[in-house]
Structure formats: C-alpha cells, structure tokens
Scaffold this active site. Structure first.
Site, short mmCIF file in Angstrom:
data_model
loop_
_atom_site.label_atom_id
_atom_site.label_comp_id
_atom_site.label_asym_id
_atom_site.label_seq_id
_atom_site.Cartn_x
_atom_site.Cartn_y
_atom_site.Cartn_z
N HIS A 1 58.46 19.06 19.10
CA HIS A 1 58.96 18.62 17.79
C HIS A 1 60.12 17.64 17.93
O HIS A 1 60.47 16.93 16.97
CB HIS A 1 59.39 19.84 16.97
CG HIS A 1 59.17 19.67 15.50
ND1 HIS A 1 59.47 18.50 14.82
CD2 HIS A 1 58.65 20.49 14.55
CE1 HIS A 1 59.17 18.63 13.54
NE2 HIS A 1 58.66 19.84 13.35
N ASP B 1 56.88 14.89 14.64
CA ASP B 1 57.05 15.81 13.53
C ASP B 1 55.73 16.52 13.23
O ASP B 1 54.66 16.11 13.69
CB ASP B 1 57.54 15.05 12.29
CG ASP B 1 59.01 14.63 12.47
OD1 ASP B 1 59.70 15.30 13.25
OD2 ASP B 1 59.42 13.64 11.84
#
Lengths: 404, 326
Positions: free
Chosen positions: A380, A384
C-alpha cells in the site's frame, strides 16, 4: 591426464562458496555428469557434476569448507597421477559449523590441507576407529597432534559439530530435533520477515472465470496427443501470460518501491515461485513481456528446472531481478492465501485452486462455472486500494478473454 | 585400620602367617637378631625360636638352594636376599630349580618358596646395590613376581605369597620401608593378578610399579592443577599381570605412560606396552611412553642417581607428551 575440479563462479558478487556435501570420496571412480558435491552461496544451493571420467584422486576441501570461487576443489584423473600441482596451496579454516557465524576460537587449529600425494595419512588408531565407526572421511584433515597427526579430539570436534547440526534431544520426555538453518532457509526467513516488517502489504481476493483457459488447455492436450504440437503449455503459463498483459496496462504494479522513489519498469521481468528440495526459490524470467505464450512457457520451465537442479544463476534469484511475482498454489487446492511480497517488488499474485461456483448463465438460468482464485498482495505504500483492485480486475479480464 | 610402616607390614605378615601355619620357615642373612637390613624379621626369633628362623652364611646359592629343598620337602620357605643384586649368585637355584621342578615332576612336587628381596635405588648404594631386576624373573615361566608399593599391599600380598604353592619373587623397595599407610587390623590377603587403581582419572593411564607408584601419584597431583586427570594403575603383581584393568583404563583414556625404575630395554614396560598394543590399539590416541632409568648403571653419587632414575618431572613431561600438550 589429471584435471582440476574448480569451484564455479556463481554470479558477479559471489566470492566464496561452502561445500555442503561430497557425494564421492577419494579413490571413487566418477563419470561425466555424476554428482560430485553440492555447495552453497549465501543465496542458493547448487550441485556440481563431474566434468570428466576418471578417479577422484584428491579432495582439497572437506564438507563445510568455505572455498573461494575458481579455486581447485579436487582432482580427477587416473590412479597414480600426481595431484600436488593442483593443490590450491591454501590453508582454509573450517568453520566449526559452516552455517554458524559465531566465531569459534578453538576450531582455528583445525586445518584442511592437501596431504602430499603419496604421504601416509597420520592418524591415531583411536581417531581412525572413531572416524570409521562414524563414517567420517578424514583424508584431508590436518590434525592437531604432532606433525599434523589426526587425533581423537579432532574427530570428536567434527562429530560434535555435526551432532550440533542435527540432534534429537529428549528432555523431560519431550523429543525434538534441532537443526541449524541452511543458507537458503536463512535467506528465505530473512526476506519474508523483512517483507512483513518493512512494508504495508495487504491482500485482495477475486475469482476469474477460467473456462477459456480450460478450453485452451484441452485444445493443447488434444494437439499434443494428435502429434500436432509438442509444447505442453500449462494453465500456469497462460495465467502468467495474462498477468503480464495486465501489468502492461498497470505499470505502477510493475515496479520496485525504494522508500524515496518508485522505479517503474518498462518491461515485465516475471518472478515465479518454485518449490525445490532446498526450499522456496523465486527465479526471474527476464523480459517476459517480450515473449509470446510459447516462448514464455519455455522460459518458465527452464528457470524452474534450473532451480530444482541447482544450476540457476544466483542473479536471477535476487528479488530485484523480477518486477512482479506469481506464486501458484492452485495445484495444492488452496482456495485463497496471502502471498508475501518479495521486496522491493510492489505486488505478488497468488494463484489458487479452480472451484466450480454457481453463476448466472443468463435468462435466470444458474449453472456451475469453474472459477480460479486470485489473491493479490500489494504494498500500500506504492499502490492504493483502488488501482490495486482495478489491476486485479484486469488480470481477471485477461483470463476471461484469453484466446489460444 | 592402623597406620604402620611398610617394613612393619612385612614383619606383621610374616609373623601372622607363621602363627597360622607351623610349616612357615624364615631364612636369610642376619635375619635372627638383626631382623635383616631393614628390620623386617625383627622379633620373629623371640616369638618363634630357632626352629622357625635361621641365619645363613653369606651365600645366596645356599639360601635359595636350601629354600628349594625345604619347599620340596613340605616347608613354606620364606627366604631373604639382603639386596636383590645378590640373587644373581643364585640364578641356577632360582631359574633352573625353583621355577622348573614342579613342571619337571609332572606336578608331583611343589615349591612353596618365597624369595623376599629389596631392590631399587634411592639410597646412594651404588650400581651393585641399587638394581631393579624384576624383568629377569618375569621372563622365566614358573615364577611369580610381586612388587608392592604400599604397606597395605605389602602385607596382603606377602600373606598370599606365603600361602602360594609356587615360587614367588617378592620385591620390596628400600625407599618404601619407611613409608606409612593404613593396614587392616584383621587378617586379609590380596589376590595375585589384581591391579589396583591408585587414582582414578580420565585423561591418561599411568602404569607404575613399586616406588614409582608414589612418584606417579605425586605427578598426578601436579597434573591435576594443570587440568590433566591421570589414572594411576599399580599392577602389584607383574606375574600374573592384570591385563584387564590396564586395558580397560587405556580404552577409557586412549593414552598410556608406563613408569618403572628398571632399565628400559626389555623392561616390564615393553611387555605392558605390547599388551596394550595387542589388545587396545584401536583405542590408542597417542604412542605409549615409557619413563624408566637411563640405560646405564645406577651411579653411586646421589645427585647422579636422581638424574638416572625416573623423576616426577619426567613423568609429568611424558604425560603431557602423550596428551600432545607442550
């Protein structure tokens, strides 16, 4: 004519290798291709095959010895041939346990030397008996007794080191076996732990209708049995091919996250997890995005076989060699899992088992459709959730529109 | 238990056996009133009278020859050589007669003869009064050879010797007569052919005889402080020899040092070393070492005598050598 067996150079950065096991002893006859010894770099383990036919005349190093690359390890020739000229003239300390980095002061006096070709091995009768009972080869040991005589303490030292490496212990009725880590195991442990400690990884799961892949697979099988096609392209090959296509559309998933910057690669270098007897290896297929399905299938096989044989180049095993990794546990029936990213890569796709699921076949008709599970772990920090999901959907899309 | 001298232990053994068996008879030079050079028969005359103890002329051939004769006719003959060196006058009586009569008579005649002799150096007595001759007699079949190192062993072994029906050479040591040790107050004997582990250890086996046992024990104390744990074995009887105890010890330690005061060439050390080689070669981690007297007559000068015979230091050096410690 005697020839030297030379410790091969494994990659640009490897300076020494550890001989982990001799499969032949002094005096054994060997043929080209016979397994001579296995050795390890700090990255991987390899087997060395005999380069010649003849008699293994002299081993210059024992198991556990750390040998500089391009050093003579042994000599193969005919009985009676002199081997002294091949002697690397080097005295190498044997680590008390090659895999144990703790320095051991007392072991320093144990030297591995080349015993002069015709010289008698000096060993006390007791040491000889214990070595014999334990099946220990002492021919290249330099003992700690006078004039290098091998005495009991030398043999016991080696045996206790060996015993340390794997011993079954029974304390208070609890039996267990303790074994120090192999280099490969250490590497895996370090990489996996470091990945979970140093990234923000999470996994999305999705399934893809795999009917077109299964049709293609059936077609290939039919072609092979009809003799029209020799190449066995597997489901995994096809999935890899689909993932590469998806990566081309989502270059952000095809990169390395380097803390202060992201390196996005223009081509896909695909890492593929391979189970080997020595443990998990992840070789890279370089420039996989340039390959058609047949070529990709071939290359995937080559790296997998090389890994299992131990002949894979260590360069291809570095985590920086690949830009994205695929790990397939489908054959084992795993329905979903959370693969661990090979840092600095930013994603890894876990391929799971094919499960028949109820699906809307149209006109309110429901039937069963084979779905393959896809588990995408992504970092992450680099990607995203939205783009990651879109990337995973694209993989599914590629699988569902696949044509052969 | 009472602490007594080695010479007292000998005297007690003789007196006790004479009380038990009317057939025990003592004979030797000056044994009556003087009690021999070291007083080992002092008091025997008073208790048992001239029927049981006799002075002899200075003729070893007579002493041992008469001893063989007496033994053949049913007496347990306990004869004394003032110095073992003098037994060389009586080698025919000892080796041709005492050792062989039983064999020559097909076992019909036995020779219960005990030849006590003190041997060894340590008192500056010179080359002809300081020898250790046990190997000569070990070599000859038909003789038993005993070499006690402590009062306890001396008494127990001498009593066994007196009760034996075969000729026994019982070698005392002139330096040991004044050493003291605990001896049981009750009757006891020590069987022949049973070595005694004078000190248990795990690192090295030291086989020592007679006075050398004491030196080996002294060496072991010093070695212990240096982290070496020596096992000291006293065979006590060289014929018969307790191979088992020696071999078991060598199998445990993998190393052997043999210490005897006699000369090295063809000494008992060579025999013991060979037995170890035969029976325990696969347990040996180092060549066997011997610590013996130099291959030279024992000098009269006390200083030179000390240099000629094994010393505590030489035993320590030999132990370290087989331990590969510099």
């Amino acid at each position: 004519m005697a020839i030297a067996v030379i410790m091969p150079k494994q990659g640009q950065t490897v300076e020494t290798c550890i001989i982990t096991k001799w499969f032949k002893n002094n005096g054994d006859s060997v043929s080209v291709g016979d397994l001579l010894f296995s050795y390890e770099t700090d990255k991987a383990a390899f087997d060395f095959e005999s380069p010649a036919d003849g008699i293994l005349l002299d081993q210059f190093f024992v198991e556990g010895a750390e040998v500089p690359i391009l050093t003579n390890v042994a000599v193969i020739g005919e009985i009676g041939e002199a081997t002294a000229s091949f002697n690397p003239h080097r005295t190498v300390s044997v680590a008390s346990n090659p895999l144990n980095n703790q320095p051991s002061a007392e072991i320093q006096d144990l030297k591995i030397v080349q015993n002069a070709p015709d010289s008698k091995i000096r060993i006390s009768p007791k040491a000889k008996r214990i070595a014999g009972e334990s099946g220990l080869s002492y021919h290249n040991l330099h003992g700690s007794g006078p004039e290098g005589r091998i005495i009991t303490r030398d043999i016991e030292k080696i045996l206790s080191d060996a015993a340390r490496s794997a011993k079954t212990v029974q304390t208070m009725g609890v039996e267990y076996t303790e074994q120090p880590l192999s280099n490969v195991r250490k590497l895996i442990a370090k990489a996996m732990y470091s990945s979970l400690q140093n990234s923000a990884q999470l996994t999305h799961h999705m399934s893809a209708d795999v009917r077109r892949l299964l049709e293609a697979r059936q077609k290939i099988k039919n072609e092979i049995s009809a003799g029209k096609n020799q190449q066995d392209i597997t489901l995994n090959d096809m999935i890899c091919w689909c993932v590469i296509r998806a990566l081309e559309k989502f270059p952000e998933a095809n990169g390395h996250f380097l803390d202060d910057r992201i390196k996005t690669f223009h081509k896909v270098h695909l890492g593929i997890a391979v189970d080997t007897p020595r443990g998990l290896m992840v070789p890279a297929v370089k420039n996989a995005s340039d390959m058609d399905l047949e070529k990709l299938s071939k290359e995937l096989k080559v790296v997998a076989v090389d890994c299992r044989k131990g002949s894979i180049s260590p360069e291809l095993l570095q985590s920086t060699a690949a830009t994205f990794t695929i790990s397939n546990l489908g054959n084992y029936g795993v329905e979903m899992f959370t693969p661990i990213i090979n840092l600095p890569q930013t994603g890894i796709l876990g391929v799971c088992a094919i499960i028949n699921r109820p699906a809307d076949m149209g006109n309110n008709l429901f039937g069963f459709v084979p779905y393959i599970g896809l588990s995408l772990t992504y970092d992450h920090r680099a990607i995203d959730g939205g783009p990651a999901t879109l990337f995973l959907k694209e993989i599914r899309n590629q699988i569902e529109i696949f044509s052969y | 238990m009472t602490v007594i001298k080695y010479s007292q232990a000998i005297r007690d053994a003789i007196a006790e056996e004479m009380r038990i068996d009317q057939n025990v008879f003592v004979m030797g030079q000056d044994v009556e009133t003087m009690g021999g050079v070291f007083g080992c028969t002092k008091g025997i005359l008073e208790e048992f009278g001239h029927d049981r103890i006799r002075n002899t002329p200075i003729s070893e051939a007579v002493i041992i020859g008469a001893g063989v004769g007496g033994a053949l006719t049913g007496t347990r003959m306990l004869v004394e050589m003032q110095y073992v060196d003098f037994i060389l006058h009586a080698m025919d009586q000892t080796i041709n007669q005492a050792a062989k009569v039983r064999y020559m008579t097909g076992g019909k005649a036995t020779v219960p003869l005990i030849i006590r002799a003190q041997q060894g150096s340590g008192r500056g007595n010179g080359a002809q009064h300081s020898q250790n001759l046990e190997a000569l007699f070990c070599h000859m079949p038909g003789l038993k050879v005993v070499m006690p190192s402590t009062p306890y062993d001396a008494k127990g072994l001498l009593k066994t010797a007196v009760r034996d029906n075969n000729p026994v050479l019982f070698f005392e040591h002139k330096v040991l007569y004044n050493t003291k040790g605990e001896v049981p107050d009750t009757d006891y004997t020590i069987p022949f052919g049973k070595a005694d582990i004078k000190r248990s250890g795990k690192d090295v086996t030291v086989i020592a005889t007679s006075w050398m046992v004491l030196k080996a024990l002294e060496a072991a104390e010093i070695l212990e402080k240096q982290g070496i744990d020596a096992e000291i074995i006293d065979p006590r009887t060289l014929v018969p020899l307790d191979k088992e105890t020696i071999i078991n010890s060598v199998k445990k330690t993998g190393r052997a040092v043999i210490v005897h005061e006699a000369h090295e060439v063809c000494g008992i050390g060579a025999e013991i070393a060979f037995i170890i080689m035969e029976l325990a070669i696969d347990w040996l981690d180092a060549p066997i070492k011997r610590v013996t007297s130099a291959q030279a007559p024992i000098p009269y000068s006390s200083k030179l005598e000390k240099l000629t015979i094994p010393s505590v230091d030489r035993i320590i050096d030999a132990v370290k050598e087989v331990m590969y410690i510099k």
